[in-house]
Design a protein around this motif. Structure first.
Motif, PDB file in Angstrom:
ATOM      1  N   UNK A 323       0.640   0.724  -3.060  1.00 33.12           N
ATOM      2  CA  UNK A 323       1.622  -0.090  -3.779  1.00 33.12           C
ATOM      3  C   UNK A 323       2.733   0.705  -4.508  1.00 33.12           C
ATOM      4  N   UNK A 324       2.158   1.821  -5.317  1.00 35.35           N
ATOM      5  CA  UNK A 324       3.074   2.562  -6.214  1.00 35.35           C
ATOM      6  C   UNK A 324       3.857   3.423  -5.178  1.00 35.35           C
ATOM      7  N   UNK A 325       3.290   3.895  -4.084  1.00 37.36           N
ATOM      8  CA  UNK A 325       4.036   4.617  -3.332  1.00 37.36           C
ATOM      9  C   UNK A 325       5.588   4.030  -2.759  1.00 37.36           C
ATOM     10  N   UNK A 326       5.478   2.517  -2.658  1.00 40.93           N
ATOM     11  CA  UNK A 326       6.768   1.988  -2.158  1.00 40.93           C
ATOM     12  C   UNK A 326       7.650   1.919  -3.329  1.00 40.93           C
ATOM     13  N   UNK A 330       7.031   8.860  -7.080  1.00 39.44           N
ATOM     14  CA  UNK A 330       6.659  10.017  -7.981  1.00 39.44           C
ATOM     15  C   UNK A 330       5.489   9.881  -9.019  1.00 39.44           C
ATOM     16  N   UNK A 331       5.321   8.599  -9.384  1.00 37.29           N
ATOM     17  CA  UNK A 331       4.071   8.131 -10.282  1.00 37.29           C
ATOM     18  C   UNK A 331       3.130   8.205  -9.334  1.00 37.29           C
ATOM     19  N   UNK A 332       2.881   7.863  -8.102  1.00 34.33           N
ATOM     20  CA  UNK A 332       1.845   7.889  -7.161  1.00 34.33           C
ATOM     21  C   UNK A 332       1.602   9.430  -6.991  1.00 34.33           C
ATOM     22  N   UNK A 333       2.440  10.118  -6.835  1.00 32.69           N
ATOM     23  CA  UNK A 333       2.411  11.609  -6.457  1.00 32.69           C
ATOM     24  C   UNK A 333       1.619  12.332  -7.480  1.00 32.69           C
ATOM     25  N   UNK A 334       1.994  11.824  -8.979  1.00 33.17           N
ATOM     26  CA  UNK A 334       1.157  12.529 -10.112  1.00 33.17           C
ATOM     27  C   UNK A 334      -0.170  11.944 -10.164  1.00 33.17           C
ATOM     28  N   UNK A 335      -0.490  10.647  -9.915  1.00 32.24           N
ATOM     29  CA  UNK A 335      -1.881  10.132 -10.118  1.00 32.24           C
ATOM     30  C   UNK A 335      -2.719  10.654  -8.883  1.00 32.24           C
TER      31      UNK A 335
END
Length: 444
Positions: A323-326, A330-335
């Motif tokens: 869900x964050x990837x959509x 960037x936040x998904x990448x950091x997580x």
């Protein structure tokens, strides 16, 4: 002409660089795959045991006739098994066992193994290499028991019944144990700890009847499952330690093996009966029972599986990442970078333990095939938001799926119980591999 030549040279150099990087990555992948295969072929190294109590016990005569004064002394002497329940520190989660000798004078001496000194030379280096040198000590029992009571831990005593000759030989053996040349031994969590040392002494004093009875009493548990019951109250620590251990702890136990746990030893002593019908346990005294106080975790009476909890956790994290990837790539990448970095560190630790340490419970560990040092590559890629062409995560997903299918089709071969590991990581790694694919397609 020179400009065209320079461009051509530049393109050739770029291609050569790309090919070199790919070759390096390929070599690293092969290295990660080959090193575990080397680790899988490890034969446990011969490690010198400073004091092997089983070997020493084999030379003790437990039927030697006593002199009249020795018989009079032993009649007024009692031997108790002391069992202390779990405590708060990690090393105390499994409880503790000791033997208490009450002499005619009234003095009580406590003999216990599993004592360690972090100030001993090279302690942490030896710990990392799986060479944990522990001690047996003799101390005044009254204050040691009171100390456990003050820590609000379960405290139980069982008076043990032995023939007079065996009782005297046992006490003599204990007194010999605390001499400097016998006091240090090589600790093993499952096979040589505070509980197994006492188990072996009791067995020798019963002429082998204790072991014969226990080995003919199979259980429905394994080392991994029985240890889980004392650790699952902290799911993260249990998961990490569960990850580091391979298939060697997944064989079914008998009661003798299960007595690496102090509580299992206590219950077995209560249950054992000599061939002539005499009970090993004369009396049981419960000095403190904390079950209803709610002080700390309680160990489930029946084995409980928590695979579903790790599966749901992994699924929830995987869905969150997708869900964050959509909306917030960037936040998904950091997580993802943080998760993969932690996994890469854990994989590096496992690789070291499999290859260089004497912790044999880490050998033959299939987890290294999908959690390994190469995870540093996608971790740093996601951290700096660069395009990633590595298939490391996709490969790990493929391995995990293969292992899941293998468990269903060939359970006799895929015996390692790493379902909790796979169920947690598979959705997370899959969300990262799809993230890679989408970013790669955009880049092209």
């Amino acid at each position: 002409m020179n400009k065209v030549k320079n461009q051509l040279v530049g393109r050739v150099g770029t291609l050569w660089y790309i090919c070199r990087v790919k070759r390096i990555i390929l070599c690293l992948i092969l290295l990660v795959l080959l090193v575990p295969l080397m680790a899988l072929s490890i034969h446990p190294r011969e490690i010198e045991q400073p004091f092997d109590s089983v070997e020493e016990l084999s030379g003790v005569d437990f039927s030697k006739e006593l002199a009249p004064n020795q018989e009079a002394w032993i009649d007024q002497t009692t031997i108790h098994l002391l069992t202390i329940g779990p405590g708060d520190p990690l090393y105390a989660w499994f409880g503790h066992s000791a033997l208490v000798i009450t002499q005619p004078s009234g003095s009580k001496v406590m003999y216990d193994w599993g004592i360690f000194d972090p100030d001993q030379p090279h302690f942490y280096l030896n710990f990392a290499l799986g060479r944990m040198y522990y001690y047996v000590v003799a101390s005044e029992a009254t204050w040691r028991i009171q100390e456990a009571i003050d820590e609000v831990r379960d405290v139980k005593l069982i008076e043990l019944s032995f023939p007079k000759e065996a009782k005297f030989a046992l006490i003599s053996f204990l007194q010999k144990n605390i001499q400097s040349e016998y006091s240090t031994y090589l600790y093993h969590f499952y096979y040589d700890n505070c509980s197994t040392r006492i188990r072996d002494i009791i067995n020798a004093a019963t002429g082998g009847a204790f072991q014969s009875w226990a080995e003919n009493s199979p259980t429905d548990t394994t080392l991994r499952d029985s240890a889980m019951q004392n650790m699952i109250h902290n799911p993260l620590i249990f998961w990490a330690l569960d990850f580091l251990q391979g298939k060697t702890i997944d064989e079914r136990l008998n009661r003798y093996d299960e007595m690496y746990l102090p509580e299992a030893l206590h219950q077995s002593v209560l249950d054992f009966t000599y061939p002539d019908g005499t009970k090993l346990a004369i009396t049981e005294e419960i000095l403190q029972d904390t079950k209803d106080l709610g002080i700390r975790f309680t160990v489930p009476e029946n084995p409980v599986s928590y695979d579903w909890a790790y599966g749901l956790s992994g699924l929830a994290i995987g869905v969150l990442l997708l869900a964050l990837g959509r909306k917030h790539p960037k936040f998904k990448g950091l997580l993802l970078a943080l998760i993969l970095f932690v996994m890469a560190v854990l994989g590096s630790l496992l690789l070291f333990m499999m290859s260089f340490s004497d912790m044999d419970m880490t050998y033959y560990n299939l987890n290294i095939l999908f959690v390994h040092p190469l995870l540093f590559i996608p971790a740093f890629t996601f951290l700096f938001h660069k395009k990633e062409t590595s298939k490391v995560l996709s490969f790990s997903v493929l391995v995990m799926v293969t292992l899941l299918v293998g468990r269903l089709i060939l359970p006799a071969i895929f015996v390692q119980d790493n379902l909790r590991i796979i169920l947690l990581l598979l959705p997370i790694f899959y969300s990262g591999s799809t993230f890679q694919s989408r970013r790669n397609s955009v880049g092209r």
